[in-house]
Write a protein that holds these residues in place. Structure first.
Motif, short mmCIF file in Angstrom:
data_model
loop_
_atom_site.label_atom_id
_atom_site.label_comp_id
_atom_site.label_asym_id
_atom_site.label_seq_id
_atom_site.Cartn_x
_atom_site.Cartn_y
_atom_site.Cartn_z
N SER A 54 6.54 -9.87 -10.81
CA SER A 54 6.10 -8.60 -11.36
C SER A 54 5.21 -7.82 -10.42
O SER A 54 4.74 -8.31 -9.42
CB SER A 54 5.35 -8.81 -12.68
N GLY A 55 4.97 -6.58 -10.81
CA GLY A 55 4.10 -5.67 -10.10
C GLY A 55 4.50 -4.27 -10.47
O GLY A 55 5.56 -4.04 -11.08
N ARG A 115 0.85 -1.20 0.00
CA ARG A 115 0.00 0.00 0.00
C ARG A 115 0.87 1.24 0.00
O ARG A 115 0.59 2.22 -0.71
CB ARG A 115 -0.93 0.01 1.20
N ASP A 116 1.94 1.22 0.76
CA ASP A 116 2.81 2.39 0.87
C ASP A 116 3.70 2.54 -0.37
O ASP A 116 3.76 3.62 -0.96
CB ASP A 116 3.66 2.25 2.13
N GLU A 117 4.35 1.47 -0.78
CA GLU A 117 5.30 1.55 -1.89
C GLU A 117 4.60 1.88 -3.21
O GLU A 117 5.15 2.64 -4.03
CB GLU A 117 6.05 0.23 -2.04
N TRP A 118 3.44 1.29 -3.45
CA TRP A 118 2.75 1.49 -4.71
C TRP A 118 1.72 2.62 -4.64
O TRP A 118 1.04 2.88 -5.60
CB TRP A 118 2.07 0.20 -5.15
N LYS A 119 1.62 3.27 -3.47
CA LYS A 119 0.68 4.38 -3.27
C LYS A 119 -0.75 3.98 -3.71
O LYS A 119 -1.41 4.68 -4.48
CB LYS A 119 1.15 5.63 -4.01
N LEU A 120 -1.18 2.85 -3.19
CA LEU A 120 -2.47 2.30 -3.58
C LEU A 120 -3.61 3.12 -2.98
O LEU A 120 -3.58 3.52 -1.82
CB LEU A 120 -2.58 0.85 -3.12
N ASP A 121 -4.64 3.33 -3.79
CA ASP A 121 -5.83 4.04 -3.32
C ASP A 121 -6.90 3.10 -2.78
O ASP A 121 -7.68 3.49 -1.90
CB ASP A 121 -6.43 4.87 -4.47
N PHE A 122 -6.95 1.88 -3.32
CA PHE A 122 -8.03 0.97 -2.92
C PHE A 122 -7.57 -0.46 -3.18
O PHE A 122 -7.01 -0.76 -4.23
CB PHE A 122 -9.29 1.27 -3.73
#
Length: 273
Positions: A268-269, A26-33
């Motif tokens: 991947s990601g 959540r933090d590294e990819w700056k996920l919104d949801f």
């Protein structure tokens, strides 16, 4: 909007992988949801309230279920008190809980999450998933009240999942399949702007037979005889799923990437930003 969907959480290995990795992602990819399918999280069959809370506390915004939705009996009551757990739209009409929900991301944007069960090769006939999905999408047009729409298609047949993807194309941000525990390699943006993957795979130990310890499934295949119960494999799990980015104005996908984090399939990601 940056959305992450993670496939079927399989037993303790899958729960540990969610707890150990989702906060970081959540933090590294700056996920919104984030949406997680949790229907096999409790000993490989269903989901308890305690384990649902663990997945939500780890960073999931919503947990979806599937055909094993109520194998753990306390889910019958837990789902009535926890709107962030979504059961299939076309389950029995008397089933508790909801098959769709409108939620807010951390910036207040609205995300609709819904799930349907397929009919092909499933153990019992469920109501028509296409008419059930059509009704929900008509009530919530993409880019209107819902700035993003995520559809979990829980079924056996790849063809049925693909058909649902095209049925929802342009009306949903993401359509992703679950249930088989085997990730597919067809992540794409469909012509109408919907991000699609036939099956997200599982969050579980891939040194297994679809997440179960190998010994008993192999015995049954080879000898045709059962000796014990299936037990979830307990090795290091791979988080499997789909990441998409959407256009805030239209709600349509602008890019999709398969996610394979940790364990045997890591590859991947999205890059950290």
């Amino acid at each position: 909007m940056r959305l992450l969907f993670l496939g079927d959480v399989m037993g303790r290995a899958g729960r540990d992988a969610i707890a150990g990795n989702l906060p970081r992602l959540r933090d590294e990819w700056k996920l919104d949801f984030v949406v997680v399918n949790g229907e096999n999280a409790s000993n490989g069959m269903g989901l308890t309230g305690e384990h649902a809370r663990g997945i939500l506390n780890a960073g999931a915004d919503v947990v979806t279920l599937g055909d094993h939705a109520f194998d753990q009996k306390d889910m019958l009551s837990f789902i009535e008190s926890e709107p962030r757990v979504i059961r299939p739209l076309n389950f029995a009409k008397q089933a508790p809980g909801r098959g769709a929900g409108l939620f807010s991301d951390r910036r207040g944007r609205k995300v609709l999450v819904t799930q349907v069960l397929g009919q092909v090769f499933m153990k019992r006939p469920f109501d028509d998933p296409f008419s059930a999905m059509d009704e929900v999408l008509r009530r919530h047009p993409l880019g209107g009240q819902a700035q993003a729409i995520l559809v979990d298609v829980h079924c056996e047949a790849t063809s049925e999942k693909m058909a649902m993807g095209h049925f929802c194309d342009g009306r949903a941000s993401m359509v992703v399949g679950t249930h088989t525990h085997v990730p597919t390699g067809d992540a794409q943006v469909l012509p109408g702007g919907t991000g699609f993957l036939s099956d997200a795979g599982m969050c579980g130990d891939y040194d297994s037979v679809i997440g179960m310890d190998k010994a008993e499934p192999m015995r049954r295949f080879i000898t045709g005889m059962a000796k014990g119960r299936f037990q979830p494999a307990l090795g290091e799990a791979t988080l499997s799923g789909l990441y998409i980015e959407t256009d805030d104005r239209t709600g349509k996908a602008t890019c999709v990437k398969m996610v394979r984090q940790g364990g045997r399939l890591e590859q991947s990601g999205p890059e950290a930003r």
